[in-house]
Design an enzyme around this catalytic site. Sequence first.
Site, PDB file in Angstrom:
ATOM      1  N   ASP A   1      22.925  43.572  23.830  1.00 38.55           N
ATOM      2  CA  ASP A   1      23.737  43.160  24.969  1.00 38.55           C
ATOM      3  C   ASP A   1      25.101  42.757  24.458  1.00 38.55           C
ATOM      4  O   ASP A   1      25.203  42.088  23.438  1.00 38.55           O
ATOM      5  CB  ASP A   1      23.078  41.967  25.662  1.00 38.55           C
ATOM      6  CG  ASP A   1      22.059  42.441  26.673  1.00 38.55           C
ATOM      7  OD1 ASP A   1      22.297  43.496  27.292  1.00 38.55           O
ATOM      8  OD2 ASP A   1      21.033  41.768  26.839  1.00 38.55           O
TER       9      ASP A   1
ATOM     10  N   PHE B   1      37.411  30.187  44.200  1.00 40.60           N
ATOM     11  CA  PHE B   1      37.035  31.602  44.219  1.00 40.60           C
ATOM     12  C   PHE B   1      35.955  31.823  45.264  1.00 40.60           C
ATOM     13  O   PHE B   1      35.040  31.026  45.402  1.00 40.60           O
ATOM     14  CB  PHE B   1      36.490  31.992  42.830  1.00 40.60           C
ATOM     15  CG  PHE B   1      36.067  33.411  42.727  1.00 40.60           C
ATOM     16  CD1 PHE B   1      36.986  34.395  42.393  1.00 40.60           C
ATOM     17  CD2 PHE B   1      34.738  33.786  42.962  1.00 40.60           C
ATOM     18  CE1 PHE B   1      36.593  35.715  42.284  1.00 40.60           C
ATOM     19  CE2 PHE B   1      34.347  35.099  42.875  1.00 40.60           C
ATOM     20  CZ  PHE B   1      35.286  36.069  42.534  1.00 40.60           C
ATOM     21  N   SER B   2      36.092  32.865  46.050  1.00 38.70           N
ATOM     22  CA  SER B   2      34.999  33.177  46.976  1.00 38.70           C
ATOM     23  C   SER B   2      34.696  34.661  46.883  1.00 38.70           C
ATOM     24  O   SER B   2      35.554  35.465  46.518  1.00 38.70           O
ATOM     25  CB  SER B   2      35.376  32.808  48.408  1.00 38.70           C
ATOM     26  OG  SER B   2      36.132  33.847  48.975  1.00 38.70           O
ATOM     27  N   ALA B   3      33.456  34.978  47.195  1.00 43.14           N
ATOM     28  CA  ALA B   3      33.029  36.368  47.081  1.00 43.14           C
ATOM     29  C   ALA B   3      33.788  37.258  48.049  1.00 43.14           C
ATOM     30  O   ALA B   3      33.955  38.453  47.801  1.00 43.14           O
ATOM     31  CB  ALA B   3      31.534  36.475  47.332  1.00 43.14           C
TER      32      ALA B   3
ATOM     33  N   THR C   1      37.151  36.836  49.272  1.00 43.52           N
ATOM     34  CA  THR C   1      38.549  37.102  48.876  1.00 43.52           C
ATOM     35  C   THR C   1      38.636  37.589  47.440  1.00 43.52           C
ATOM     36  O   THR C   1      39.560  38.298  47.074  1.00 43.52           O
ATOM     37  CB  THR C   1      39.391  35.819  48.990  1.00 43.52           C
ATOM     38  OG1 THR C   1      38.830  34.854  48.091  1.00 43.52           O
ATOM     39  CG2 THR C   1      39.353  35.276  50.399  1.00 43.52           C
ATOM     40  N   ARG C   2      37.680  37.179  46.591  1.00 45.24           N
ATOM     41  CA  ARG C   2      37.663  37.488  45.163  1.00 45.24           C
ATOM     42  C   ARG C   2      38.976  37.066  44.499  1.00 45.24           C
ATOM     43  O   ARG C   2      39.511  37.755  43.637  1.00 45.24           O
ATOM     44  CB  ARG C   2      37.349  38.968  44.934  1.00 45.24           C
ATOM     45  CG  ARG C   2      35.935  39.283  45.426  1.00 45.24           C
ATOM     46  CD  ARG C   2      35.571  40.735  45.355  1.00 45.24           C
ATOM     47  NE  ARG C   2      35.733  41.293  44.034  1.00 45.24           N
ATOM     48  CZ  ARG C   2      36.249  42.505  43.825  1.00 45.24           C
ATOM     49  NH1 ARG C   2      36.652  43.234  44.856  1.00 45.24           N
ATOM     50  NH2 ARG C   2      36.365  42.979  42.614  1.00 45.24           N
TER      51      ARG C   2
ATOM     52  N   LYS D   1      45.441  34.145  41.926  1.00 47.57           N
ATOM     53  CA  LYS D   1      45.113  35.006  40.777  1.00 47.57           C
ATOM     54  C   LYS D   1      43.766  35.658  41.063  1.00 47.57           C
ATOM     55  O   LYS D   1      42.910  35.075  41.722  1.00 47.57           O
ATOM     56  CB  LYS D   1      45.070  34.222  39.467  1.00 47.57           C
ATOM     57  CG  LYS D   1      44.000  33.143  39.373  1.00 47.57           C
ATOM     58  CD  LYS D   1      44.078  32.471  38.024  1.00 47.57           C
ATOM     59  CE  LYS D   1      43.239  31.199  37.894  1.00 47.57           C
ATOM     60  NZ  LYS D   1      41.847  31.243  38.171  1.00 47.57           N
TER      61      LYS D   1
END
Lengths: 599, 692
Positions: free
Chosen positions: B313, B383-385, B387-388, B401
């Site tokens: 990995d 941060f939100s899923a 708006t990213r 950013k």
Amino acid sequence: MTLEFWALLVALLVGLGLAIKPLGLYMAAIAEGRLPRALLRFETRLFRLAGVDSSQEMGWGAYARALLLFNFLGVLAVYALQRLQGWLPLDPQQFGAVGPRSAFNTAISFVTNTNWQGYAGESTMGNLVQMAGLAVQNFLSAATGIAVAFALIRGFARRSTATIGNFWVDVGRITTYVLLPISFVIALVMVSQGVPQTFQPDQTVGLIAPVSYSIPKTDAQGSPLQDAKGAPVMMTSQATTQTLPMGPVASQEAIKELGTNGGGFYNANSAHPYENPNALTNYLEIFTLLLISAALTYTFGRMVGDTRQGWALLAAMALMFVVAAGAEAHFEQQGNPLLTRQHVTQQATALQSGGNMEGKETRFGIAGSAIFTVAATGTSTGAVNSMFDSNMPLGGMVPMVLMQLGEVAPGGVGTGLYGMLMVALMAVFIGGLMIGRTPEYLGKKIESYQMKMVAIGLLISPLLVLLGTAIAAVVPAGLAGLANPGAHGFSEMLYAYTSASNNNGSAFAGLSANTPFYNLTLGLVMWFGRFVSIVAALAIAGSMASKKRLAVSSGTMPTHGALFVSLLIGTVLLIAGLTFLPALALGPIVEHLTLWGAR
Amino acid sequence: MSRHALPLFDRALLGPALTSTFRKLDPRIQFRNPVMFVVYIGSLLTTGLWLQALGGHGEASAGFIGAITVWLWFTVLFANFAEALAEGRSRAQAASLRNAKKAVMVKKLREPHYGSPWTLIDADDLRKGDVVEVLAKEVIPCDGEVIEGAATVDESAITGESAPVIRESGGDFCSVTGGTTVMSDWIVVRCTADPGDSFLDRMIALVEGAKRRKTPNEIALTILLIALTAILLMATVTLLPYSIYAVNTAGVGHPVTITVLVALLVCLIPTTIGALLSAIGIAGMSRMLGANVVATSGRAVEAAGDIDVLLLDKTGTITLGNRQASTFIPASGVDEVELADAAQLASLADETPEGRSIVVLAKQRFSLRERDLESLRATFIPFSAQTRMSGVDLPGHDIRKGAADAIRRWIEAGGERWSDATTAAVNTVARRGSTPLVVAENVQGRPRVLGVVELKDVVKDGIKERFAQLRSMGIYTVMITGDNSLTAAAIAAEAGVDDYQAEATPETKLALIRKYQAEGRLVAMTGDGTNDAPALAQADVAVAMNSGTQAAREAGNMVDLDSNPTKLIEVVEVGKQMLMTRGSLTTFSIANDVAKYFAIIPAMFMTTYPQLAALNVMHLGSPESAILSAVIFNALIIVALIPLALKGVKFRALPAAVLLRKNLLVYGLGGIILPFIGIKAIDLVLNGLHLV
């Protein structure tokens, strides 16, 4: 060593070097069934007549059963032909039936490709037995050996399959497409050099002067009588006429060499001028002896898809062969120190080959005899063109050791290759561990099952040799056959069992082996020595074929190149050395030390 | 690597090892080792002959037979001692694990949920499927799966790692190990193993050797050793009739004695490797454990040596795992400081490692100090899923950013054009294997791109050299990553792996393993998640992280207690080392026979064939001293090689051909030469002290 020796050796190696690739390729095509379509169609019909479906392949078990059945029937046939000789045609000398024990021994001997001869051909076997019995087995036993080699090669070449070929098809093709045509050509060359090929009865001619000679007295069973000191009792005989034995010699001579059989038409084998009249036939015979065994290594490399693998095996075989030839020639050329003390010249000059010429033919000299000896004992061929009993102690040890190495320098047809492959598996097993990987050969992992079979295949012969010699050394029936007491007598017994167990068939001479004891024990030793290792080889073939083939990386132990070749030779020497060093010390080594120490 | 390293001859271990040495004289135990069993029988035989000689009817002097007998027994005892010592060392390691197993009372729940009525039972009475409740400061009684709740768990008893870890229901962190302690909160655990069969139990059993079964390769080697023993037995036994013949025909001397034949046999059969074989196997398991890896079988350790493809990995194995800001790339017309300032502002409240690294970089490059967001009247936009993006809103001045496409949408929503120059900058960063983070601002409704921050995946120190070593050993390394192809290629090049699989999913991993296996390669991998389980089960060597799920641990054939993915490389080395030790000692053992033949053969036939003295190349004092010296050498070499058997042959990352040549030279050639010197030395001592 003489110039003659080097010239013959180089001529031999060059000749073989030229022949190996074409013959190897040809045999690969046959093993893979790449034949012209018309021939295939014709062949399929022939096989169908015999009840064989040539497209049906066999697993190793079925292959082994077919092989054993075939060879067992061969023993019955050869036995029957000998026992019924009195009622059958083509027996111009009216030899009559061969005795049961001798017939048993001879039948096994020819079926197992040993061709140990307890009898004298010219005074025992008529033309029908020679041709339909012995010569046929010369072909079939050789084909059996090559078939096993084919099966084992397929085991390495294939992946994740259950079958290793069809025994009937293999034997049929090898006999018809490989052995017959080459034998045919060689037989014609032999005839051109004066080897008889005739149904004429033996010719009796008058001698120019009568000859007297002494022969050992024998008892009713054929064992030589001995006086109180153990020395043989001799009697004098005189001859005024000579019988020239005739027969279809050339046709048998060709396959005798090509199939590494070695059973001579005559008792004196290739020392007899009718079997091996001159230097050219001598060269041809040595060449033919080595031909198929050497070429099979190329077939192997080709079929597994990496010719370097085959060259590595051949290099190991060739190296052992050349060293042995050098040693043999050296020890014989040295001559006998006792004669030297008597101021007998044993130097090689323009007029004589020098060295120890007892038991050798002057037309071959030291070089022609030594190289023939090494080629014959290195290939499991029982042929001889000189008598080993008369060799110097170490000169007698060299052929013995070559057999004790397991017949891998380069070994009999097929047997040499599968013997060497078993050695390779053992070498790779130890070597592979040393580099920290589960050992693998040609991408096939070697696990406990393969190790078990390798152990059985490689150790059966040494076991039989040690055991047989041990019994013979203490029972009166065994000791009765010895012509010489002391360490030399021990060498005679050791040689007999070594030769039988490794299916070589050459004799040390001196030992009177046509006795019930030797006929029986040697017969059994020949049978088990041959077929136990064949079954082991087929079991390996079957288990290898079912394995997948692993990829090669720089972490894989290389199985070509100088290091692997020396590992192979080391393993061969190790097994033989560990097993036979004490026995050899009591035979030829102590004899040598006594002879040279007496100076 | 050897955190649990013990001194080789620990005084505390010697006592029990000596006791065990004698307990192993039980014929039933001896029978398990065929080579040593032959020595055992031989010792019994010569003991009988010695007693007979004491009675005055001996085949040789009682002193000689007695001396041979004593040294044959020593040979047996030395072999026992080697095994006992290896077992003792493993047991000491197991003991430290066993301390974790204490008798505890547990609360078994009637219904599988928190707060259900419970009964107090002994932990040993728990069965698979039982559900227990574990509160803070309590020990988890069984291996199991968290079905409710979350807690911090101290796993130091198993891993030696003191930092507690979080275990919670659902997801990849739901598995717990018996013997570990809950530090805070509570969890409801469903047991997945019966007592005596837990992970810890299996581990202890394996180490103690109670369940140690011979591995496939050990069996194959044993067959070889049995075959050699059989043929040498035959070669020795037949010497009796041969010597009887020789005596009869030469008329002098007497046949070899049984004592000498037994001595020869014991010297010839591969006693060195036979005596040390099981010690090598146990030591291999011990070394694995020393590296904090528990193998579920010896077979797995062995297979590790054969691996030719390593799937690694990216995160945590090849790279440090956290991406860090490395460069500010300002857009045209923007000052680098301006970009750094905006990026820092946007990251001040961002607690992710990436966010912290931007603040750190801004400080390093331009000495920009952290500012108080409240005094700036700033609002942090997390941060939100959807708006990213993340950022900060100052009065009249918004900063964002985020990923290029997210920022592009934000810019275009503000009615501005996205410049090609930005796309080019983003691609350049991506090609370098880094992650581009675009920073933009919106001053009074006019959004503009300020520039790009390069977040670099930092490749671990020394990993490139490690891969080069692996390559020379013929091991092919493949990096597995969820990154896109461009990024993956760049990191693969930097780390020096042979190949990579980008945008990997559990399915592609499985397919990749199958593909390599179909090519005939053996594949090793590490994994921790439940979705790794199929791939782990498919791989030939699968190291599951101890922090991983129960499913992953069940599917793997080794568990790494440290949960360190780099461990795979050590695992391969230990596997190889174990096989190498076996192979080298086998070669050494067989090579020794040459000298022993030269010592014994002239001695044993001296009375019949004095000419054979020519073979006495070592010029040993007398036939008796020659035979005794060989036997003594044979016994002492076992003791001398115990350290090598336990520590293993030195491992070197070299191509197979070079390694083979080296080891053949050391153990093959060395094995031939050394006994000549050793036997001669012992003979000098024996004769010097007039012991024979």
